[in-house]
Design an enzyme around this catalytic site. Structure first.
Site, PDB file in Angstrom:
ATOM      1  N   ILE A   1       0.866  -1.178   0.000  1.00 23.35           N
ATOM      2  CA  ILE A   1       0.000   0.000   0.000  1.00 23.35           C
ATOM      3  C   ILE A   1       0.904   1.230   0.000  1.00 23.35           C
ATOM      4  CG2 ILE A   1      -1.766   1.301   1.247  1.00 23.35           C
ATOM      5  CD1 ILE A   1      -2.855  -1.336   0.282  1.00 23.35           C
ATOM      6  N   HIS A   2       0.811   2.056  -1.058  1.00 20.17           N
ATOM      7  CA  HIS A   2       1.695   3.210  -1.103  1.00 20.17           C
ATOM      8  C   HIS A   2       1.078   4.454  -1.732  1.00 20.17           C
ATOM      9  CE1 HIS A   2       2.131   1.740  -5.233  1.00 20.17           C
ATOM     10  NE2 HIS A   2       2.509   2.965  -5.538  1.00 20.17           N
ATOM     11  N   ARG A   3      -0.054   4.327  -2.416  1.00 17.63           N
ATOM     12  CA  ARG A   3      -0.604   5.486  -3.123  1.00 17.63           C
ATOM     13  C   ARG A   3      -1.080   6.555  -2.134  1.00 17.63           C
ATOM     14  NH1 ARG A   3      -1.263   5.028  -8.562  1.00 17.63           N
ATOM     15  NH2 ARG A   3      -0.932   2.923  -9.399  1.00 17.63           N
TER      16      ARG A   3
ATOM     17  N   ARG B   1       8.393   6.094   2.130  1.00 18.09           N
ATOM     18  CA  ARG B   1       7.608   7.312   2.372  1.00 18.09           C
ATOM     19  C   ARG B   1       6.548   7.121   3.446  1.00 18.09           C
ATOM     20  NH1 ARG B   1       3.014   8.688   0.138  1.00 18.09           N
ATOM     21  NH2 ARG B   1       3.179   7.112  -1.492  1.00 18.09           N
TER      22      ARG B   1
ATOM     23  N   ASP C   1      -2.412  -1.592  -3.767  1.00 19.62           N
ATOM     24  CA  ASP C   1      -2.891  -0.487  -4.603  1.00 19.62           C
ATOM     25  C   ASP C   1      -1.904  -0.232  -5.741  1.00 19.62           C
ATOM     26  OD1 ASP C   1      -0.799   0.771  -3.300  1.00 19.62           O
ATOM     27  OD2 ASP C   1      -2.047   2.212  -2.221  1.00 19.62           O
TER      28      ASP C   1
END
Length: 358
Positions: free
Chosen positions: A209-211, A242, A283
């Protein structure tokens, strides 16, 4: 033929591994790394394990606003193009590196080859959607991964120089999948300290999950991790640098135990975890497609997907970034594993691209 190839982000390294292998048999390639992904686990490891030639140029752009990052890339790429004078510039996918390379090339009249052209999410709020549409508009050769991508371009009036060649990511998956079959499970687990601490699960889910729309505040991350806590097997979660700080904060504050946080992993390791997972929750654009090719059911935490073919037979299903919907889609979705179409080709897309250009 002489190519300048622009790469900058993790998925592009994988695609370049497939195409560059074919280019360099008979042609010259100048490889330019923009530095969009610069963390060792997000960049350097890919060049090492996929045997991608070391970049001839590394612009070292790093992070920044979309405008600054793209502008800095354009300046560096233009200088290289003027010096190298290639027959073609080759760009992949939909990142800022893609758009920067395309704009720099079109201004000085170098033909643009866009690999993975024609994808559409139909969500113009996504930077990726903006990048891919603009790049398609100015490319001379548009190599599409699927017939759906061809039809998307046709609907926009783009029909010249469009070819359905299959997916170069499929080339990479099929090529590197052979490597993971040579190693035992312990080989992959022993490369990750966090998994050793958790006694190496026999079964697992894989999550990425990074968006920004899923990680732009801590409440959304809490919802997603709360869902993972209810899964019947551990969740292996390689975390993007991030988002790592917020993810660890939620984990620690709530004493969540079912999610195994790891650093980003290399491509071949990721194939192992994806191929053998019960299900994937992501995602990511590329991982949806890799899951389909590897026959692993996937739940995508997004409102839309570029890879609409994966939705057939519930091989991939979309869901909201909240605990209830994630749990519902993971446990109450039946996947039709018997009827699966070969949408992405046979692993020869890279050969077709170079043959067309030749």
């Amino acid at each position: 033929m002489k190519f300048v190839t622009i790469i900058g982000a993790r998925p592009q390294f994988v695609k370049a591994a497939a195409v560059s292998r074919i280019i360099r048999r008979n042609h010259q390639e100048i490889l330019v790394h923009t530095g969009q992904h610069y963390d060792n686990n997000m960049s350097e490891i890919f060049f090492d394990e996929l045997h991608i030639p070391k970049p001839d140029y590394n612009l070292g752009v790093g992070s920044g606003s979309h405008a600054k990052q793209t502008a800095d890339m354009m300046i560096g790429i233009e200088e290289i193009l003027l010096k190298e004078k290639p027959d073609y510039i080759l760009v992949y996918g939909d990142t800022n590196s893609t758009l920067a390379g395309a704009i720099a090339a079109t201004k000085i009249h170098i033909p643009i080859v866009h690999v993975e052209a024609g994808l559409r999410s139909f969500n113009m709020n996504m930077p990726e959607e903006q990048n891919r549409i603009l790049t398609d508009r100015i490319s001379k050769f548009l190599f599409c991964p699927t017939n759906t991508a061809v039809e998307n371009l046709k609907a926009e009036g783009i029909t010249q120089g469009v070819y359905d060649v299959g997916d170069v990511m499929c080339d990479a998956v099929l090529y590197y999948e052979k490597l993971i079959n040579k190693n035992g499970k312990d080989y992959y687990f022993n490369r990750l300290e966090k998994l050793i601490e958790h006694n190496n699960p026999e079964s697992w889910y894989l999550a990425t999950i990074h968006r920004a729309e899923n990680t732009d505040n801590i409440e959304k991350i809490y919802e997603i991790l709360s869902a993972f806590e209810e899964f019947d097997e551990p969740v292996i979660f390689p975390v993007h640098p991030r988002t790592k700080e917020m993810v660890l904060q939620v984990m620690n504050e709530n004493s969540f135990k079912n999610t195994i946080i790891t650093q980003p992993v290399g491509y071949i390791d990721m194939l192992f975890y994806a191929k053998n997972a019960i299900k994937i929750v992501t995602d990511s654009g590329g991982l949806q497609k890799e899951a389909y090719i590897l026959n692993t059911p996937c739940v995508t935490v997004r409102d839309q997907t570029e890879w609409v073919e994966t939705l057939n037979g519930n091989h991939n299903i979309l869901c909201k970034p909240n605990k209830k919907d994630i749990i519902d889609k993971v446990f109450n979705t039946k996947t039709d594993m018997e009827n699966k179409n070969n949408y992405y080709g046979n692993g020869d897309a890279s050969e077709k691209i170079i043959n067309f250009l030749r």
